[in-house]
Design an enzyme around this catalytic site. Sequence first.
Site, PDB file in Angstrom:
ATOM      1  N   ASP A 169      16.305  -8.093   4.461  1.00 10.82           N
ATOM      2  CA  ASP A 169      15.543  -7.927   3.541  1.00 10.82           C
ATOM      3  C   ASP A 169      15.681  -7.361   2.420  1.00 10.82           C
ATOM      4  O   ASP A 169      15.369  -7.559   1.184  1.00 10.82           O
ATOM      5  CB  ASP A 169      14.121  -7.004   4.271  1.00 10.82           C
ATOM      6  CG  ASP A 169      13.426  -7.776   5.380  1.00 10.82           C
ATOM      7  OD1 ASP A 169      13.237  -8.892   5.099  1.00 10.82           O
ATOM      8  OD2 ASP A 169      12.619  -7.347   6.093  1.00 10.82           O
TER       9      ASP A 169
ATOM     10  N   ILE B 106      42.293 -15.563  25.766  1.00 11.64           N
ATOM     11  CA  ILE B 106      42.767 -15.974  27.171  1.00 11.64           C
ATOM     12  C   ILE B 106      44.079 -15.256  27.469  1.00 11.64           C
ATOM     13  O   ILE B 106      45.129 -15.652  26.704  1.00 11.64           O
ATOM     14  CB  ILE B 106      42.837 -17.394  27.370  1.00 11.64           C
ATOM     15  CG1 ILE B 106      41.204 -17.890  27.313  1.00 11.64           C
ATOM     16  CG2 ILE B 106      43.244 -17.744  29.081  1.00 11.64           C
ATOM     17  CD1 ILE B 106      41.070 -19.368  27.704  1.00 11.64           C
ATOM     18  N   VAL B 107      44.194 -14.544  28.294  1.00 12.33           N
ATOM     19  CA  VAL B 107      45.480 -13.873  28.779  1.00 12.33           C
ATOM     20  C   VAL B 107      46.078 -14.660  30.181  1.00 12.33           C
ATOM     21  O   VAL B 107      45.277 -14.579  31.051  1.00 12.33           O
ATOM     22  CB  VAL B 107      45.487 -12.477  28.586  1.00 12.33           C
ATOM     23  CG1 VAL B 107      46.629 -11.642  28.953  1.00 12.33           C
ATOM     24  CG2 VAL B 107      44.806 -12.058  27.386  1.00 12.33           C
TER      25      VAL B 107
ATOM     26  N   ASP C 226      39.500  -0.799  18.179  1.00 15.27           N
ATOM     27  CA  ASP C 226      38.807  -1.047  19.465  1.00 15.27           C
ATOM     28  C   ASP C 226      39.185  -0.325  20.558  1.00 15.27           C
ATOM     29  O   ASP C 226      39.557  -0.976  21.721  1.00 15.27           O
ATOM     30  CB  ASP C 226      38.803  -2.700  19.802  1.00 15.27           C
ATOM     31  CG  ASP C 226      37.884  -3.098  20.643  1.00 15.27           C
ATOM     32  OD1 ASP C 226      36.971  -2.484  21.049  1.00 15.27           O
ATOM     33  OD2 ASP C 226      38.192  -4.178  21.545  1.00 15.27           O
TER      34      ASP C 226
ATOM     35  N   GLU D  17      37.873 -11.971  23.087  1.00 15.14           N
ATOM     36  CA  GLU D  17      38.455 -12.899  22.118  1.00 15.14           C
ATOM     37  C   GLU D  17      39.600 -13.721  22.571  1.00 15.14           C
ATOM     38  O   GLU D  17      39.635 -14.933  22.034  1.00 15.14           O
ATOM     39  CB  GLU D  17      39.415 -11.976  21.163  1.00 15.14           C
ATOM     40  CG  GLU D  17      38.638 -11.167  20.276  1.00 15.14           C
ATOM     41  CD  GLU D  17      39.331 -10.625  18.930  1.00 15.14           C
ATOM     42  OE1 GLU D  17      39.427 -11.209  18.038  1.00 15.14           O
ATOM     43  OE2 GLU D  17      40.071  -9.766  19.246  1.00 15.14           O
TER      44      GLU D  17
ATOM     45  N   LYS E 138      49.048 -14.287  25.322  1.00 21.36           N
ATOM     46  CA  LYS E 138      47.718 -14.012  24.802  1.00 21.36           C
ATOM     47  C   LYS E 138      47.183 -15.097  23.706  1.00 21.36           C
ATOM     48  O   LYS E 138      47.913 -14.978  22.715  1.00 21.36           O
ATOM     49  CB  LYS E 138      47.462 -12.688  24.496  1.00 21.36           C
ATOM     50  CG  LYS E 138      46.328 -12.382  23.710  1.00 21.36           C
ATOM     51  CD  LYS E 138      45.910 -10.909  23.267  1.00 21.36           C
ATOM     52  CE  LYS E 138      44.709 -10.364  22.869  1.00 21.36           C
ATOM     53  NZ  LYS E 138      44.561  -9.143  22.366  1.00 21.36           N
TER      54      LYS E 138
ATOM     55  N   GLY F 225      14.066  -5.263  13.103  1.00 19.67           N
ATOM     56  CA  GLY F 225      14.266  -5.312  11.646  1.00 19.67           C
ATOM     57  C   GLY F 225      14.719  -3.891  11.429  1.00 19.67           C
ATOM     58  O   GLY F 225      15.776  -3.880  10.381  1.00 19.67           O
ATOM     59  N   ALA F 226      14.585  -2.679  12.163  1.00 19.17           N
ATOM     60  CA  ALA F 226      14.956  -1.404  11.918  1.00 19.17           C
ATOM     61  C   ALA F 226      16.099  -1.047  12.843  1.00 19.17           C
ATOM     62  O   ALA F 226      16.757  -0.081  12.731  1.00 19.17           O
ATOM     63  CB  ALA F 226      13.781  -0.307  11.845  1.00 19.17           C
TER      64      ALA F 226
END
EC number: 2.3.1.234
Length: 533
Positions: free
Chosen positions: A165, A353-354, A452, A351, A363, A136-137
Amino acid sequence: MRILGIEGTAWAASAALYNTHDETIVIESDPYQPDSGGLHPREAAEHMSTALPEVISTILERAVSSGNTDAIGIDAIAFSRGPGLGPCLRVVGTAARTLTQALSVPLIGVNHMIAHLEIGRHQSGFTTPVCLNASGANAHLLGYHRRQYQVLGETMDTGVGNAIDKFTRHLGWNHPGGPKVEAAATDGSYHDLPYVVKGMDFSFSGIMSAAKDAVDNEVPVVDVCTGLQETIFAMLTEVAERALSLTGSNELVLGGGVGQNDRLREMLSTMCTARGASFYAPESRFLRDNAGMIAVLGAAMYEAGQTISVNDSAVDPTFRPDAVTVTWRDDETSVTRTPATLDKTPVRGAEAIVRRINDHVVKRRVEKSYRHPKLDRRLRAERTRAEARLTSAARRLGVPTPLIFDADPETGTLVFEYVGETDLAADLTVSRCHAVGQHLGRIHNAGFVHGDPTTRNVRVDSAQNYLIDFGLGYHTDHVEDHAMDLHVFIQSVTGTASDPAPLITAFESGYAETGISTVQSRLRDIESRGRYH
C-alpha cells in the site's frame, strides 16, 4: 452450539454466526473504502461505529430465523481482541461486552492472527502445520509448540499488505493497493529489486524504497509491479519453506488477506508440491478479515473453557500470537523437527539437495520453479559463492566448519567435507549453545555474519560444533546485522526446544565472551521491534 463472532481490527466491520452442528458459517461484512489514499485510522473507526451495529443486527436476525424458536439461541460471543487499530478495536470490544451482558452468555477474546491460522487448520484437517500469515499489518510464520503458537519468522519492519500500500500510495492509487498491483503485474516484465531474507525473518522497507525510486526514474509501472510481486512473494515462499525444513512439518496453511493473491498461492503450492508437502489456502472470504474465523476459533476456545470476564476483556492493539496460551490444542503434537541423519540417501533442505559420498558431501542448490528465472539464477549463484567464501573465512578464524573442495556458482553446487553426526537439534545442550555463541562472536569480530544460524545449520559430534551453510551470509560491520544473527538462532531454539531459556542464556553468554559488546543491546532492540511487541 452457535457462536456469534465479531471482527473489526482495521477496515472490515464483520459479524458471523457459526453452527458447530452442521459447520455452517454465515458472514456479514461491510468494509471501509477510503475515497483516496490509504487507510485513515480515524475514518476507519468512524466507519466501524456505524457499520458494526448494522452487520451484527443482520446476523442476529439470521440467528432468530434459523433457530427452532423465536429465541436468538447463541451460546457465546467471540470478538477480535487484537492486534489492530486501537479505535476500531474499542468499538468491537464495546459491542461484544454489550451483547454478552444482554444475552447472558460467555465472552471469548480472540487473537486475530491466530484466527487466520486456525480457520485453515479447521478446514484442512492438518495436524502439525506451519502457518504463513500474510496480511495488511502483519507477516509471520507460526508453529504450535509448548502450548503456544511460536513465531518462527516475521517481518522486521512493516506488514506485507501495508508495504504494498505504501508503494501504491506513491503512485496515487487508493486502498487497497494489492489487487491493483496484481492486475498491473499481468502486463509487466520482471524488474530487479532488493531481496531481504535473514533466516526466517524478512524486511520490506528497502524493497519499497527501491520500487518508488524505480518509478521515479521512469521504469514502467507495470514492470515495477511485476518485480515487486515476484520479489515479495518469493521471499514469503522461501521463508515458508525454511520453516518447513526447520520443523520437519509437511503441511503449510496460508492465512491473511494478501493470501487472496493468485501469484502468492501459486508460488506456495508449487513449492509444497516440489518438496512433497501439503498446502491449504482457505477460500477468499476466510482469507480477508472476517468474523467467520473469529467465531470458529471462539467455538474451540469456548469448549476448552477459555472464556474471559467483562472486567478482563480490554482490547490489546499489540496482541501477539505467541502471547496466547493454546488450551484448545493442549494434547496435540508440536511442530518439531526430526533431526536429519545424513547418509547416502539425499536429504532435501530448504534450498538444496545434499548427498553424502563417503567423506564428502555434494550440495546442489536446486532451481526453484516458483521464483522468476532471473531472480532464481541470481540467488543461487550469489549464495553458492557466499557459502564457499565465508565457510573458508570462518575456518581460518578457528571456527569449526567443513573444508570446501569445489564450488560451481553456475550450477549452484558445492563439494565439502562431511562433518558431524547429526544436527544440533538432536543434541541441543547448554554447552553446545554456548559454543555456537562463541563461534558467532568470532565471525562478527572479523566483519561478517552467518545469515541463517539456526539449529538446522549446526552439525555436531562428540568433539565439535560445526557451523555450516553460510549462503545467506555477507560482510558487514553493522551492529544491526550482527544482532540479527543472534535473533535468528534464538528464534529457532525458542520455536523447537522443550526448555529454551537455559539454552538461550548459554548462547548469549558464549557470545559475550568473543563477540562485540554492543550487539546484545541491539538484540534487545530488535526483539522489541518485532511486530506488536
